[in-house]
Structure formats: C-alpha cells, structure tokens
Design a protein around this motif. Structure first.
Motif, short mmCIF file in Angstrom:
data_model
loop_
_atom_site.label_atom_id
_atom_site.label_comp_id
_atom_site.label_asym_id
_atom_site.label_seq_id
_atom_site.Cartn_x
_atom_site.Cartn_y
_atom_site.Cartn_z
N SER A 50 -7.60 -1.68 5.20
CA SER A 50 -8.51 -1.03 4.25
C SER A 50 -7.75 -0.09 3.31
CB SER A 50 -9.58 -0.24 5.01
OG SER A 50 -10.42 0.44 4.13
N GLU A 53 -5.78 -2.20 0.86
CA GLU A 53 -6.64 -2.80 -0.16
C GLU A 53 -7.15 -1.77 -1.16
OE1 GLU A 53 -9.40 -4.70 2.57
OE2 GLU A 53 -8.72 -6.65 1.83
N ASN A 54 -7.17 -0.51 -0.76
CA ASN A 54 -7.65 0.55 -1.64
C ASN A 54 -6.53 1.26 -2.38
OD1 ASN A 54 -10.61 0.60 -1.42
ND2 ASN A 54 -10.17 0.88 0.75
N GLY A 55 -5.34 0.64 -2.43
CA GLY A 55 -4.32 1.15 -3.32
C GLY A 55 -3.07 1.72 -2.70
#
Length: 71
Positions: A50, A53-55
């Motif tokens: 997560s 995927e969020n940077g």
C-alpha cells in the motif's frame, strides 16, 4: 523504472524485490517469521504494498514510511 511511473496496474520484478526487502527487514526488526500466515504478518505485507502504491518508491523512503505507521 517503477510501475507507478508507467501508470498501469501491476508491479515490475524490481518493485517486488524492493517490497520484499522492506518486508523482510521489518519482519526481522519485529522478530516475525516472514513465511508465517499470521494476520500480523499479512497486514505488514499489505502495508508495504500500500505504501509503495501510494508513492514510496525507494527503499529508504518506504522503510521510513512503514516505520511511521507503527503497525
């Protein structure tokens, strides 16, 4: 290049290797068996993906972000 930069679903092998290294490091720090099916270990793996995927796209940033979650 990370899959995030390409803007399509999925992970490149290098992305998976990065997430695996971070997951293994955090499991080691928390004295957890990374092969376990325990809910805590599964949550740790989900959190690593997560955050990625969020940077958080480099190992240091991902580790620091993960540690801040204090899961």
């Amino acid at each position: 290049m990370s899959s995030l930069n390409k803007r399509h679903p999925g992970f490149y092998p290098s992305d998976l290797k990065l997430c695996q290294r971070v997951f293994d490091q955090v499991c080691s720090e928390r004295k957890l068996d990374p092969r376990s099916s325990e809910p805590d270990v599964q949550r740790l793996a989900a959190t690593v993906f997560s955050l990625f995927e969020n940077g958080c796209s480099n190992e240091t940033e991902l580790l620091e972000s993960f540690r801040r979650t204090r899961q």
